[in-house]
Write a protein that holds these residues in place. Structure first.
Motif, short mmCIF file in Angstrom:
data_model
loop_
_atom_site.label_atom_id
_atom_site.label_comp_id
_atom_site.label_asym_id
_atom_site.label_seq_id
_atom_site.Cartn_x
_atom_site.Cartn_y
_atom_site.Cartn_z
N ARG A 142 -4.12 1.03 -47.95
CA ARG A 142 -3.32 2.24 -48.14
C ARG A 142 -4.26 3.42 -48.33
N MET A 143 -3.96 4.52 -47.66
CA MET A 143 -4.81 5.70 -47.73
C MET A 143 -3.99 6.91 -48.17
N LEU A 144 -4.47 7.57 -49.20
CA LEU A 144 -3.81 8.76 -49.72
C LEU A 144 -4.71 9.97 -49.50
N PHE A 145 -4.22 10.94 -48.74
CA PHE A 145 -4.88 12.24 -48.61
C PHE A 145 -4.09 13.22 -49.48
N PHE A 146 -4.79 14.03 -50.25
CA PHE A 146 -4.08 15.02 -51.05
C PHE A 146 -4.84 16.34 -51.02
N ASN A 147 -4.08 17.41 -51.11
CA ASN A 147 -4.62 18.77 -51.09
C ASN A 147 -3.93 19.63 -52.12
N GLY A 148 -4.68 20.52 -52.75
CA GLY A 148 -4.06 21.59 -53.50
C GLY A 148 -3.61 22.65 -52.51
N VAL A 149 -2.41 23.14 -52.66
CA VAL A 149 -1.88 24.09 -51.68
C VAL A 149 -2.60 25.43 -51.73
N MET A 150 -3.37 25.67 -52.77
CA MET A 150 -4.13 26.92 -52.87
C MET A 150 -5.61 26.72 -52.59
N ASP A 151 -5.95 25.59 -52.01
CA ASP A 151 -7.34 25.28 -51.69
C ASP A 151 -7.79 26.13 -50.50
N LEU A 152 -8.80 26.97 -50.72
CA LEU A 152 -9.31 27.83 -49.65
C LEU A 152 -10.49 27.20 -48.93
N ILE A 153 -11.02 26.08 -49.46
CA ILE A 153 -12.18 25.43 -48.85
C ILE A 153 -11.74 24.39 -47.84
N CYS A 154 -10.86 23.49 -48.28
CA CYS A 154 -10.29 22.45 -47.39
C CYS A 154 -8.78 22.64 -47.39
N ASN A 155 -8.30 23.61 -46.63
CA ASN A 155 -6.89 23.99 -46.71
C ASN A 155 -5.96 22.88 -46.24
N HIS A 156 -4.77 22.84 -46.83
CA HIS A 156 -3.82 21.76 -46.55
C HIS A 156 -3.28 21.82 -45.13
N VAL A 157 -3.25 22.99 -44.53
CA VAL A 157 -2.74 23.11 -43.15
C VAL A 157 -3.66 22.36 -42.19
N GLY A 158 -4.97 22.58 -42.33
CA GLY A 158 -5.92 21.90 -41.46
C GLY A 158 -5.88 20.40 -41.63
N ASN A 159 -5.77 19.93 -42.88
CA ASN A 159 -5.71 18.49 -43.11
C ASN A 159 -4.44 17.88 -42.53
N GLU A 160 -3.34 18.60 -42.64
CA GLU A 160 -2.09 18.07 -42.10
C GLU A 160 -2.13 18.01 -40.57
N ILE A 161 -2.74 19.01 -39.95
CA ILE A 161 -2.89 18.98 -38.49
C ILE A 161 -3.76 17.80 -38.07
N PHE A 162 -4.84 17.56 -38.82
CA PHE A 162 -5.70 16.42 -38.54
C PHE A 162 -4.92 15.11 -38.57
N LEU A 163 -4.09 14.93 -39.60
CA LEU A 163 -3.33 13.70 -39.72
C LEU A 163 -2.26 13.57 -38.64
N ASP A 167 5.47 7.73 -35.38
CA ASP A 167 6.35 7.43 -36.51
C ASP A 167 5.96 8.25 -37.74
N TRP A 168 4.66 8.40 -37.95
CA TRP A 168 4.21 9.17 -39.11
C TRP A 168 4.56 10.65 -38.95
N THR A 169 4.39 11.17 -37.74
CA THR A 169 4.70 12.58 -37.49
C THR A 169 6.18 12.87 -37.74
N GLN A 170 7.04 11.92 -37.43
CA GLN A 170 8.48 12.10 -37.59
C GLN A 170 8.99 11.62 -38.95
N ALA A 171 8.11 11.15 -39.80
CA ALA A 171 8.53 10.60 -41.09
C ALA A 171 9.16 11.66 -41.97
N ALA A 172 10.04 11.22 -42.83
CA ALA A 172 10.70 12.13 -43.77
C ALA A 172 9.70 12.68 -44.77
N ARG A 173 10.02 13.85 -45.29
CA ARG A 173 9.20 14.48 -46.33
C ARG A 173 10.01 14.50 -47.63
#
Length: 237
Positions: free
Chosen positions: A82-103, A113-119
């Motif tokens: 199991r792999m957990l990626f987490f981001n602070g939404v105010m992180d200016l160094i490793c922003n959450h938008v870039g990490n989400e695009i990567f995933l 399936d992951w792209t269409q998964a519920a939030r």
């Protein structure tokens, strides 16, 4: 002068057996911590933990930029880790938008399936407030932590502790379903007839607001307001 950033870094350094260990004198907190981290030999040899020092960076700089994408894919495809990626939404160094695009663009066995998964909104047990937003499918989890920046555990210590406990003990982050539209990523192989060409986008924007956009257009040349409008009209944007 005395270093003040990030806030409370001296407590973290002391907790991990650093130069401020006297803050926990007459306790066994530091010893228990380094023992749990399998760092006892370093501690007993007199090494002291200090945050963001140059020697570790210099020792690993030759690996900078090599990437771990293939390693992440291999681990996910085993369906055992199991792999957990987490981001602070105010992180200016490793922003959450870039990490989400990567995933979202990570080509593993369950990408679609992951792209269409519920939030879900994740509610913590200690104060019953929304602490972040979770997206999860199979063994891939992504959490955006509210009111935090790059140093999530320092900004939100109680939230971070519960996040780790929830993850390590396989508990649920799914407190409240978000009613968001779920769309599959466009297929580059089959083409996406719903997504206009760059020339068509330029004409659409010119028709909308009378502006003359460069052609071909992309997310770099488009204005922010135009991108927001395009995103509302076409899933591929």
């Amino acid at each position: 002068g005395k270093r003040t950033f990030p806030p409370n870094h001296d407590l973290i350094e002391a907790y991990l057996g650093g130069r401020n260990a006297q803050l926990f004198q007459n306790t066994d907190i530091t010893f228990k911590t380094v023992l749990a981290l399998h760092s006892l030999p370093s501690y007993e040899s007199g090494q002291q933990y200090q945050e963001c020092t140059d020697p570790p960076y210099n020792a690993l700089v030759h690996q900078d930029g090599l990437g771990v994408t293939e390693d992440v894919k291999d681990l996910l495809n085993t369906n055992k880790v199991r792999m957990l990626f987490f981001n602070g939404v105010m992180d200016l160094i490793c922003n959450h938008v870039g990490n989400e695009i990567f995933l979202e663009e990570l080509e593993w066995n369950y990408q679609k399936d992951w792209t269409q998964a519920a939030r879900y909104a994740w509610v913590t047990s200690f104060d019953q407030s929304v602490a972040g937003y979770m997206k999860e499918y199979k063994n891939l989890l992504y959490l955006k932590v509210l009111e935090s920046g790059h140093m999530v555990p320092m900004d939100q210590p109680e939230v971070s502790l519960e996040m780790m406990q929830t993850f390590l003990y396989s508990r649920s982050f799914d407190s409240s379903l978000q009613k968001l539209q779920r769309l599959a990523p466009p297929s580059s192989k089959d083409g996406d007839s719903s997504c206009p060409t760059s020339e068509e986008i330029a004409k659409l924007i010119q028709t909308k607001n009378g502006s003359i956009m460069p052609s071909p257009i992309n997310k770099t040349t488009a204005t922010q307001s135009s991108i927001i409008w395009l995103a509302s009209q076409f899933p591929c944007w």
